[in-house]
Design a protein around this motif. Structure first.
Motif, PDB file in Angstrom:
ATOM      1  N   GLY A  22      -6.096 -54.822 -45.678  1.00 51.01           N
ATOM      2  CA  GLY A  22      -6.744 -54.311 -46.782  1.00 51.01           C
ATOM      3  C   GLY A  22      -5.433 -54.473 -48.422  1.00 51.01           C
ATOM      4  N   GLN A  23      -5.322 -56.007 -48.116  1.00 52.38           N
ATOM      5  CA  GLN A  23      -5.166 -57.011 -48.942  1.00 52.38           C
ATOM      6  C   GLN A  23      -5.977 -56.640 -50.053  1.00 52.38           C
ATOM      7  OE1 GLN A  23      -2.145 -56.632 -49.968  1.00 52.38           O
ATOM      8  NE2 GLN A  23      -1.690 -55.260 -47.777  1.00 52.38           N
ATOM      9  N   PRO A  24      -5.986 -56.914 -51.382  1.00 54.05           N
ATOM     10  CA  PRO A  24      -6.872 -56.106 -53.016  1.00 54.05           C
ATOM     11  C   PRO A  24      -8.052 -58.876 -52.577  1.00 54.05           C
ATOM     12  CG  PRO A  24      -5.945 -56.017 -52.999  1.00 54.05           C
ATOM     13  CD  PRO A  24      -4.774 -55.954 -52.134  1.00 54.05           C
ATOM     14  N   ARG A  25      -8.678 -58.882 -52.596  1.00 58.41           N
ATOM     15  CA  ARG A  25      -8.854 -60.714 -53.190  1.00 58.41           C
ATOM     16  C   ARG A  25     -10.153 -60.476 -52.608  1.00 58.41           C
ATOM     17  NH1 ARG A  25      -9.055 -62.872 -46.209  1.00 58.41           N
ATOM     18  NH2 ARG A  25      -9.516 -64.415 -47.905  1.00 58.41           N
ATOM     19  N   GLN A  26     -10.440 -62.082 -52.779  1.00 63.29           N
ATOM     20  CA  GLN A  26     -12.194 -62.174 -54.094  1.00 63.29           C
ATOM     21  C   GLN A  26     -13.110 -61.869 -52.739  1.00 63.29           C
ATOM     22  OE1 GLN A  26     -13.488 -62.225 -56.239  1.00 63.29           O
ATOM     23  NE2 GLN A  26     -15.079 -63.261 -56.761  1.00 63.29           N
ATOM     24  N   HIS A  27     -13.761 -61.430 -52.386  1.00 67.69           N
ATOM     25  CA  HIS A  27     -15.120 -61.772 -51.506  1.00 67.69           C
ATOM     26  C   HIS A  27     -16.667 -62.637 -52.426  1.00 67.69           C
ATOM     27  CE1 HIS A  27     -18.153 -59.903 -49.212  1.00 67.69           C
ATOM     28  NE2 HIS A  27     -17.797 -60.633 -48.478  1.00 67.69           N
ATOM     29  N   ASP A  28     -16.694 -63.668 -51.497  1.00 63.08           N
ATOM     30  CA  ASP A  28     -16.858 -64.635 -52.437  1.00 63.08           C
ATOM     31  C   ASP A  28     -18.247 -65.089 -51.365  1.00 63.08           C
ATOM     32  OD1 ASP A  28     -16.947 -65.165 -49.706  1.00 63.08           O
ATOM     33  OD2 ASP A  28     -15.872 -67.377 -49.565  1.00 63.08           O
ATOM     34  N   GLY A  29     -18.847 -64.059 -51.463  1.00 65.46           N
ATOM     35  CA  GLY A  29     -20.378 -64.315 -50.858  1.00 65.46           C
ATOM     36  C   GLY A  29     -21.052 -62.599 -50.729  1.00 65.46           C
ATOM     37  N   LEU A  30     -21.830 -62.151 -50.642  1.00 62.68           N
ATOM     38  CA  LEU A  30     -22.404 -61.105 -49.935  1.00 62.68           C
ATOM     39  C   LEU A  30     -21.986 -60.880 -48.573  1.00 62.68           C
ATOM     40  CD1 LEU A  30     -25.752 -61.666 -52.162  1.00 62.68           C
ATOM     41  CD2 LEU A  30     -23.403 -60.445 -52.909  1.00 62.68           C
ATOM     42  N   CYS A  44     -21.666 -56.002 -36.324  1.00 62.48           N
ATOM     43  CA  CYS A  44     -22.289 -56.858 -36.728  1.00 62.48           C
ATOM     44  C   CYS A  44     -23.036 -57.140 -38.014  1.00 62.48           C
ATOM     45  CB  CYS A  44     -23.122 -56.375 -36.624  1.00 62.48           C
ATOM     46  SG  CYS A  44     -23.269 -56.405 -34.516  1.00 62.48           S
ATOM     47  N   HIS A  45     -22.606 -58.289 -39.094  1.00 64.89           N
ATOM     48  CA  HIS A  45     -23.352 -58.123 -40.390  1.00 64.89           C
ATOM     49  C   HIS A  45     -23.539 -60.284 -40.340  1.00 64.89           C
ATOM     50  CE1 HIS A  45     -18.776 -59.195 -41.208  1.00 64.89           C
ATOM     51  NE2 HIS A  45     -19.012 -59.678 -42.608  1.00 64.89           N
ATOM     52  N   LEU A  46     -24.265 -60.558 -41.888  1.00 62.47           N
ATOM     53  CA  LEU A  46     -24.097 -61.847 -41.923  1.00 62.47           C
ATOM     54  C   LEU A  46     -23.331 -62.007 -43.578  1.00 62.47           C
ATOM     55  CD1 LEU A  46     -25.292 -64.316 -42.114  1.00 62.47           C
ATOM     56  CD2 LEU A  46     -27.284 -63.958 -43.686  1.00 62.47           C
ATOM     57  N   HIS A  47     -22.609 -62.618 -43.448  1.00 62.43           N
ATOM     58  CA  HIS A  47     -21.634 -63.462 -44.593  1.00 62.43           C
ATOM     59  C   HIS A  47     -22.373 -64.574 -44.802  1.00 62.43           C
ATOM     60  CE1 HIS A  47     -18.162 -63.106 -47.791  1.00 62.43           C
ATOM     61  NE2 HIS A  47     -18.003 -64.516 -47.411  1.00 62.43           N
TER      62      HIS A  47
END
Length: 319
Positions: free
Chosen positions: A217-225, A300-303
């Motif tokens: 629940g914290q803001p952070r950078q998502h480093d991919g798709l 289930c997902h791919l990062h």
């Protein structure tokens, strides 16, 4: 049932994610995401009245449930929740304590809930066998030393029906989603320069950039798709290169990294299995792994990530 005081805020618990498909959003049914049980037979239906409360005050998933293909195969028969040594552990639902003791040297507490039971380890118990407990009632304190934990301590929470292990996360109150509604909506990757090929053919569920983390629940950078592919979907190398990692990487779970030269490395995370080893030379489009939900993952997902010169960059313009 009233919400206990220890329950996480609504911001940290999200509903099952909508999937992006062209211009429309569709919500997958619960039946589509129920993980197969260990033994043959049907998985009990999950209703709104069956929801469990979280056993720790501020839960974060360190490792998700991984159903083994056969009763004695490798897998992860529960979920690991990050905590702190000495943190209070509470019962997830009303029931009766049926076991307190060591299993293979690990202190375990088990609570029966009719047809199912919940298990907690490693826990220093404050209850005894036969005691009735309510949802949210203290049953012990968390001990350090859980194998593979990416924090100072992790609670391994199990859900068992007879001899069949089920996914506890399907009952945890609020469930959760892969992308935060507070961040940008998921959009298909725009056509880029074609330097890389998409690793899976699946809808995008979370873009590159700053977002609210779906577990903490914290803001952070998502480093991919993030691509919303089902567990077991083959993952292809985005370009030719050499495998430089094929193993667990903390919150990323099982991860494969491929070095393409010139300082560019692609990575594929939360995998269920790797099909290559360190040192393997791969071609573009060659299967290197299968999609999973290992590490800090809500489904289930791919990062998929791209690093140029050690810095994470948006993969979308390169696809």
């Amino acid at each position: 049932m009233p919400t206990p005081s220890h329950a996480p805020s609504p911001r940290s618990l999200r509903a099952t994610p909508p999937r992006w498909s062209g211009r429309s959003l569709r919500v997958p049914s619960l039946a589509a995401v129920v993980v197969a049980s260990l033994a043959a037979g049907s998985v009990p239906a999950v209703g709104a009245d069956d929801a469990w409360v979280w056993p720790l005050d501020r839960p974060a998933v360190d490792r998700a449930f991984e159903a083994p293909p056969t009763p004695y195969a490798a897998g992860h028969r529960g979920v690991d929740l990050r905590g702190a040594p000495g943190e209070v552990v509470v019962a997830v639902a009303p029931g009766t304590v049926t076991f307190v003791g060591d299993v293979a040297g690990t202190p375990v507490v088990t609570v029966g809930h009719g047809a199912e039971r919940s298990t907690y380890q490693p826990v220093a118990a404050s209850v005894e066998v036969g005691r009735s407990v309510d949802a949210g009632e203290t049953i012990g304190t968390l001990l350090p030393g859980h194998r593979g934990c990416g924090a100072a301590a992790c609670l391994h929470l199990g859900r068992v029906a007879g001899e069949t292990y089920l996914d506890p996360s399907l009952l945890l109150a609020g469930r959760y989603r892969l992308i935060s509604p507070d961040g940008p909506p998921p959009t298909p990757p725009r056509r880029g320069d074609g330097a890389l090929s998409p690793p899976v053919d699946a809808p995008l569920t979370s873009a590159f950039g700053r977002r609210v983390h779906p577990v903490t629940g914290q803001p952070r950078q998502h480093d991919g798709l993030d691509f919303g592919a089902p567990c077991g979907t083959p993952v292809a190398a985005a370009a030719a290169g050499t495998v430089v990692r094929a193993g667990h990487a903390g919150g990323y779970g099982l991860r494969v990294e491929v070095d393409h030269g010139g300082g560019r490395v692609t990575s594929y995370s939360h995998l269920s299995s790797a099909q290559v080893a360190v040192g393997s030379v791969v071609t573009q489009g060659q299967p290197v792994a299968r999609v999973g939900t290992t590490g800090v993952s809500t489904g289930c997902h791919l990062h998929f990530s791209v690093h140029d010169g050690g810095t994470a960059v948006d993969p979308a313009p390169l696809l």
